[in-house]
Motif scaffolding. Structure first.
Motif, PDB file in Angstrom:
ATOM      1  N   VAL A 487      14.704   7.486  -9.259  1.00 43.67           N
ATOM      2  CA  VAL A 487      13.786   6.921 -10.273  1.00 43.67           C
ATOM      3  C   VAL A 487      14.460   6.274 -11.536  1.00 43.67           C
ATOM      4  O   VAL A 487      14.403   5.174 -11.687  1.00 43.67           O
ATOM      5  N   CYS A 488      15.143   7.084 -12.248  1.00 44.42           N
ATOM      6  CA  CYS A 488      15.633   6.463 -13.418  1.00 44.42           C
ATOM      7  C   CYS A 488      17.114   5.964 -13.077  1.00 44.42           C
ATOM      8  O   CYS A 488      18.094   6.455 -13.348  1.00 44.42           O
ATOM      9  N   VAL A 489      17.061   4.894 -12.287  1.00 46.57           N
ATOM     10  CA  VAL A 489      18.199   4.525 -11.806  1.00 46.57           C
ATOM     11  C   VAL A 489      19.272   3.788 -12.879  1.00 46.57           C
ATOM     12  O   VAL A 489      18.699   3.283 -13.829  1.00 46.57           O
ATOM     13  N   SER A 490      20.437   3.725 -12.419  1.00 46.37           N
ATOM     14  CA  SER A 490      21.245   2.765 -13.176  1.00 46.37           C
ATOM     15  C   SER A 490      20.904   1.505 -12.949  1.00 46.37           C
ATOM     16  O   SER A 490      21.255   0.751 -12.143  1.00 46.37           O
ATOM     17  N   ALA A 491      20.344   0.908 -14.154  1.00 41.85           N
ATOM     18  CA  ALA A 491      19.902  -0.435 -14.341  1.00 41.85           C
ATOM     19  C   ALA A 491      19.714  -0.948 -15.679  1.00 41.85           C
ATOM     20  O   ALA A 491      19.222  -0.077 -16.352  1.00 41.85           O
ATOM     21  N   THR A 492      19.806  -2.224 -15.951  1.00 43.83           N
ATOM     22  CA  THR A 492      19.338  -2.737 -17.189  1.00 43.83           C
ATOM     23  C   THR A 492      17.931  -2.882 -17.405  1.00 43.83           C
ATOM     24  O   THR A 492      17.127  -2.655 -16.335  1.00 43.83           O
ATOM     25  N   HIS A 493      17.545  -2.624 -18.679  1.00 45.82           N
ATOM     26  CA  HIS A 493      16.100  -2.880 -18.744  1.00 45.82           C
ATOM     27  C   HIS A 493      15.276  -3.986 -18.087  1.00 45.82           C
ATOM     28  O   HIS A 493      14.398  -3.674 -17.349  1.00 45.82           O
ATOM     29  N   ILE A 494      15.963  -4.952 -18.050  1.00 46.57           N
ATOM     30  CA  ILE A 494      15.251  -6.179 -17.187  1.00 46.57           C
ATOM     31  C   ILE A 494      15.375  -5.985 -15.652  1.00 46.57           C
ATOM     32  O   ILE A 494      14.415  -6.591 -14.791  1.00 46.57           O
ATOM     33  N   ALA A 495      16.505  -5.435 -15.278  1.00 41.73           N
ATOM     34  CA  ALA A 495      16.490  -5.373 -13.728  1.00 41.73           C
ATOM     35  C   ALA A 495      15.684  -4.100 -13.288  1.00 41.73           C
ATOM     36  O   ALA A 495      15.073  -4.210 -12.003  1.00 41.73           O
TER      37      ALA A 495
END
Length: 551
Positions: A487-495
């Motif tokens: 769920v809280c995956v490694s991604a930037t805010h916009i991705a």
């Protein structure tokens, strides 16, 4: 077998321990059980399903063909539920299915809109056929409840002292509490555009004028105030102070990062059926000043806003809705959630209650306050919360707040805007995203002309489905080698604004469980498993990993 108490479970050792009974947690548990491993779900509340059973009955999907595996199985079971005539109490099935609001095309075997109670029933049915232990009402001891040895979690302890020992762990919470307590790197807030070579991250303050037609930022304009809404308690007098919920100072430089997060709200389940409707009530602590900006937004109208409804009231079966925000002042409680990701449980409860009281006051105001346009009052007052949803005998308000974004893991691979747009492609896909990059507003401020504006909205659509990397759901190996985070995956805010959809969380939950079971069988860290073997299992279990689909 489903068990509902932690008394027996805390003394057992599991192959996989899942913290968080969200849609991702449920998919993880089902997949683990089907692969023959022992598994427990620990749900901090007393209701499974997270937002899928908490009001988000019309989740955004994008291209439905990328939803496979257990996630699609859920939506197929929703269709079966509504194929049964006895599940249509408040509405004739044909009047709903034929009005084009179901997002379900003719011939589809799945259904994509549903009541929260239907989702809960379907989840329980799916879980009942598997050997899964379920524990309710136990919260992780976030201070020292994660016991690690050699970068490996051995057990987790709850606030009440219950301890769960496992070989693999999955954090399926919206907040990333297990991840954080395990010492995993993460971020809260927005990155600057230059950090990952993006264009839609960071502050989004440019706004087109509806009347002057300035060259625009299309994102900032949506869901904003009309021109010239005064922000001060006494109009035109800055010394009187700002109205509630307006941030002091400028919004920041466009494209620069900050530690603020997009707004939360409750996705209300409403009905206009008189026998099932609970009318909106004025909260005991109601303060009219909290809605002064709403009044002024209508009263400053230049012909564009009057009589317009500040909500998206999406029809669900049985004359119910999934109601979301729309326009400049609505159900999103902008700027009032910044502390939520890191807050204590008690502080979070206060934030949730503040959101509920704000939204309850908003709905009463829209339905009955004389400063609201008559057409709006007449429309809103026909609606109310549902007697037959959520806890029996309640006021029809759910407990689940829409946590659109909290912590985001920072692992060896970070999903970015370039992934969403197909510029960067991953070599180790475990699912696909298909919705646009979407952020709700993040702050409310006073512009250089002395008027109120919202900032943070992004709605960037028009790109093809894209693959999500396995490395984005596992932490750095040196931090922990037996944890997965779907769920809280490694991604930037916009991705993350594209990835953060319930069907995708279910997909990633299934993939996380598959990887956990494979790591057990191979005797490896989750970061070292043989990806081709993982890929083969996912494909066998009907996951969609690549873009070669029938559109």
């Amino acid at each position: 077998m489903i068990n509902h108490s932690g008394i027996f479970a805390q003394n057992k050792k599991y192959d996989v321990v899942i913290y968080g009974g969200t849609s991702a947690g449920i998919a993880s548990a089902i997949q683990t059980a089907r692969m023959g491993k022992s598994v427990v779900i620990i749900e901090p509340t007393h209701r499974l399903g997270g937002l899928t059973t908490g009001g988000l009955g019309q989740t955004d999907i994008g291209n439905k063909h990328v939803i496979g595996g257990i996630s699609r199985e859920f939506y197929q079971n929703i269709r079966k539920h509504y194929d049964d005539p006895k599940n249509w109490k408040w509405q004739d099935r044909s009047t709903y299915m034929d009005d084009g609001q179901t997002r379900t095309a003719k011939g589809e075997d799945a259904m994509w809109t549903f009541e929260p109670s239907a989702a809960l029933k379907v989840y329980h049915q799916m879980l009942s056929g598997e050997k899964i232990d379920i524990v309710y009402g136990e919260r992780l001891n976030r201070e020292n409840g994660v016991i690690k040895k050699d970068n490996r979690i051995e057990s987790i302890e709850m606030e009440n002292g219950s301890k769960y020992t496992g070989k693999m762990f999955i954090d399926a919470t919206y907040e990333g509490d297990l991840m954080a307590a395990a010492g995993i790197s993460y971020r809260v807030g927005r990155e600057s555009n230059r950090e990952y070579g993006e264009t839609l991250n960071g502050v989004q303050a440019n706004k087109i004028s509806a009347t002057l037609k300035w060259t625009l930022s299309r994102n900032a304009y949506n869901h904003n105030f009309i021109d010239r809404v005064d922000p001060y308690i006494v109009k035109g007098d800055p010394t009187s102070g700002l109205l509630p919920y307006i941030t002091e100072g400028p919004p920041g430089v466009d494209g620069e990062g900050d530690d603020k997060i997009q707004a939360y709200c409750f996705r209300m389940t409403l009905t206009d059926h008189p026998d099932n409707r609970i009318p909106f009530k004025k909260p005991e602590n109601y303060d009219e000043l909290n809605y002064e900006l709403l009044f002024r937004n209508y009263e400053a109208d230049n012909g564009s806003e009057v009589d317009r409804m500040p909500w998206i009231n999406s029809p669900m079966p049985n004359r119910k809705t999934d109601t979301n925000n729309r326009r400049g002042f609505s159900t999103d409680f902008i700027g009032q959630n910044y502390d939520y990701p890191e807050a204590s449980y008690e502080e979070r409860e206060k934030i949730v209650q503040a959101h509920r009281e704000y939204q309850q006051g908003l709905m009463w105001t829209l339905a009955y306050h004389p400063r609201i346009p008559e057409k709006v009052r007449n429309t809103v007052s026909k609606w109310g919360t549902c007697r037959d949803e959520y806890e029996e005998g309640s006021d029809g308000w759910q407990q689940q707040l829409y946590i659109r974004e909290a912590r985001r893991m920072l692992s060896d691979y970070v999903m970015t805007q370039k992934n969403c747009e197909g510029i960067d492609r991953v070599e180790d896909p475990v699912g696909m995203g298909a919705y646009g990059m979407d952020s709700h507003h993040i702050q409310r401020y006073v512009d250089v002309n002395g008027f109120v504006q919202n900032e943070g909205n992004v709605e960037a659509h028009g790109f093809s489905p894209y693959s999500i990397s396995y490395r984005a759901i596992v932490p750095k190996k040196e931090e922990c080698n037996n944890l997965l985070v779907p769920v809280c995956v490694s991604a930037t805010h916009i991705a993350f604004g594209s990835i953060r959809m319930e069907p995708v969380f279910m997909v990633l939950g299934q993939s996380a469980a598959t990887a956990a079971c494979q790591a057990l069988e191979e005797g490896m860290a989750v970061q070292d498993i043989h990806y081709p073997a993982l890929q083969n299992t996912l494909l066998k279990d009907k996951q969609i990993l690549e873009i070669q689909i029938n559109k």
